[in-house]
Design an enzyme around this catalytic site. Sequence first.
Site, PDB file in Angstrom:
ATOM      1  N   GLU A 192      -5.822   9.691   1.046  1.00  0.00           N
ATOM      2  CA  GLU A 192      -6.433   8.079   1.141  1.00  0.00           C
ATOM      3  C   GLU A 192      -7.353   7.857   0.028  1.00  0.00           C
ATOM      4  O   GLU A 192      -6.893   6.788  -0.712  1.00  0.00           O
ATOM      5  CB  GLU A 192      -6.765   7.612   2.478  1.00  0.00           C
ATOM      6  CG  GLU A 192      -5.589   7.307   3.518  1.00  0.00           C
ATOM      7  CD  GLU A 192      -4.662   6.272   3.174  1.00  0.00           C
ATOM      8  OE1 GLU A 192      -4.505   5.614   2.182  1.00  0.00           O
ATOM      9  OE2 GLU A 192      -3.289   6.519   3.635  1.00  0.00           O
TER      10      GLU A 192
ATOM     11  N   HIS B 144       0.696  -1.294   0.125  1.00  0.00           N
ATOM     12  CA  HIS B 144      -0.077  -0.132   0.178  1.00  0.00           C
ATOM     13  C   HIS B 144       0.881   1.180   0.112  1.00  0.00           C
ATOM     14  O   HIS B 144       0.651   2.196  -1.007  1.00  0.00           O
ATOM     15  CB  HIS B 144      -1.062  -0.144   0.947  1.00  0.00           C
ATOM     16  CG  HIS B 144      -1.380   1.251   1.504  1.00  0.00           C
ATOM     17  ND1 HIS B 144      -2.724   1.821   0.632  1.00  0.00           N
ATOM     18  CD2 HIS B 144      -1.148   2.257   2.477  1.00  0.00           C
ATOM     19  CE1 HIS B 144      -2.942   2.915   1.371  1.00  0.00           C
ATOM     20  NE2 HIS B 144      -1.957   3.189   2.355  1.00  0.00           N
TER      21      HIS B 144
ATOM     22  N   SER C  32      -4.080   1.609  -4.383  1.00  0.00           N
ATOM     23  CA  SER C  32      -3.494   0.291  -4.169  1.00  0.00           C
ATOM     24  C   SER C  32      -4.662  -0.751  -4.178  1.00  0.00           C
ATOM     25  O   SER C  32      -4.103  -1.955  -3.380  1.00  0.00           O
ATOM     26  CB  SER C  32      -2.670   0.548  -2.733  1.00  0.00           C
ATOM     27  OG  SER C  32      -3.655   0.633  -1.874  1.00  0.00           O
TER      28      SER C  32
ATOM     29  N   HIS D  55       1.245   5.355  -1.883  1.00  0.00           N
ATOM     30  CA  HIS D  55       1.705   6.680  -1.537  1.00  0.00           C
ATOM     31  C   HIS D  55       3.075   7.161  -2.491  1.00  0.00           C
ATOM     32  O   HIS D  55       2.902   8.384  -2.581  1.00  0.00           O
ATOM     33  CB  HIS D  55       1.897   6.912  -0.060  1.00  0.00           C
ATOM     34  CG  HIS D  55       0.896   6.750   0.756  1.00  0.00           C
ATOM     35  ND1 HIS D  55      -0.087   7.629   0.994  1.00  0.00           N
ATOM     36  CD2 HIS D  55       0.345   5.417   1.549  1.00  0.00           C
ATOM     37  CE1 HIS D  55      -1.057   7.372   1.915  1.00  0.00           C
ATOM     38  NE2 HIS D  55      -0.716   6.134   2.283  1.00  0.00           N
TER      39      HIS D  55
HETATM   40  N1  H2B Z   1      -0.143   5.244  10.285  1.00  0.00           N
HETATM   41  C1  H2B Z   1       0.401   4.483   9.476  1.00  0.00           C
HETATM   42  N2  H2B Z   1       1.746   4.032   9.608  1.00  0.00           N
HETATM   43  N3  H2B Z   1       0.198   4.930   8.168  1.00  0.00           N
HETATM   44  C2  H2B Z   1      -0.934   5.706   7.641  1.00  0.00           C
HETATM   45  O1  H2B Z   1      -1.340   5.898   6.602  1.00  0.00           O
HETATM   46  C3  H2B Z   1      -1.757   6.235   8.886  1.00  0.00           C
HETATM   47  C4  H2B Z   1      -1.083   6.170   9.987  1.00  0.00           C
HETATM   48  N4  H2B Z   1      -2.603   7.158   8.626  1.00  0.00           N
HETATM   49  N5  H2B Z   1      -1.452   6.669  11.286  1.00  0.00           N
HETATM   50  C5  H2B Z   1      -3.048   8.119   9.534  1.00  0.00           C
HETATM   51  C6  H2B Z   1      -2.947   7.491  11.010  1.00  0.00           C
HETATM   52  C7  H2B Z   1      -4.283   8.710   9.310  1.00  0.00           C
HETATM   53  O2  H2B Z   1      -5.211   7.627   9.401  1.00  0.00           O
HETATM   54  C8  H2B Z   1      -4.757   9.959   9.976  1.00  0.00           C
HETATM   55  C9  H2B Z   1      -3.706  11.164   9.774  1.00  0.00           C
HETATM   56  O3  H2B Z   1      -4.616   9.934  11.329  1.00  0.00           O
HETATM   57 FE    FE Z   2      -2.250   5.165   3.417  1.00  0.00          FE
END
Ligand code: H2B
Ligand code: FE
Length: 299
Positions: free
Chosen positions: A208, A163, A227, A168
Amino acid sequence: PPPQIPRTLSEVDNGKLLGFGADLAEDHPGFKDAGYKKRRQDIGHLARGHEVGEPIPYLEYTPEEVRVWGTVLRELRQLYPSHACKEYLSTFPLFDFKEDIVPQLEDMAKILRQTSGWQIRPVAGLLHPRDFLNGLAFKCFHSTQYIRHPSRPNYTPEPDLVHEILGHVPMLANPVFCDLVHQIGLASLGANESQIWHLTKLYWYTVEFGVVREAGDIKAFGAGVLSSFGELKHMASGTPALEPFDPFMKQPKMSYKDGYQKRYFVLDSFEDGASKLRDYCASITSPELIKEWRAHQSL
Ligand code: H2B
Ligand code: FE
């Protein structure tokens, strides 16, 4: 007490994990697989020990992990030309992905350093939202390094390397997109809990699950869409609702356990998205705070 504002990236805690980040639950495909859990934990352990500024350790991926990566890449690659936004398509070739080689985070980080100046820091799972968002203010993307369970190559209930890399990384090589992400990060510095939650949703509905308009069509730029083979097709099927992105609006509820999105928020361009987020973020942060914070950065 008011929230602590990190002055350096090292001060952003990369060890506070949520959900599966901490421990696999029954609805995780790897829940009953002791070998998988151990592997995921060993990789997480390396991430916890990583020091900012050090190269990210290279991992030797197993043949099974390589197979998962290769399967997902082969399938998604067929949809990108028709479903991914032009910015994604333009940076994707820089990474020279191969089905039989799992990309190393350190190699991805080197390319980002040269294209957008962003950095990658390894993390053991889903990071606490404040820490994750604060990382973005330092132009740092926290990334997992383990791979999803091989029983379900097309599904993961949590972020994994596949992913991060297919969703990203290519977008993070685009400076205008990075500006948009950076705005969310800056606004998180010193934000209160309800603002953090709102920023989490803004992140969710753009980084996302965002889509962008291109000559009358909509194209994916959100990593959760890019993804997922199923979600890419769903996005383009004409079924989901499309709404203009407005960061000032109350954002709908979201969950990591949602299936495909029923609605996507649409940007007219990344410049447009970045400018809307800049306005929103200016409405919740004090320019003095950011200025003072930036001054410390250069010390
Ligand atoms: N942690 C990780 N490792 N990847 C993410 O994409 C992610 C995260 N997204 N923590 C964050 C939270 C997102 O859901 C928001 C900014 O809290
Ligand atoms: Fe993500």
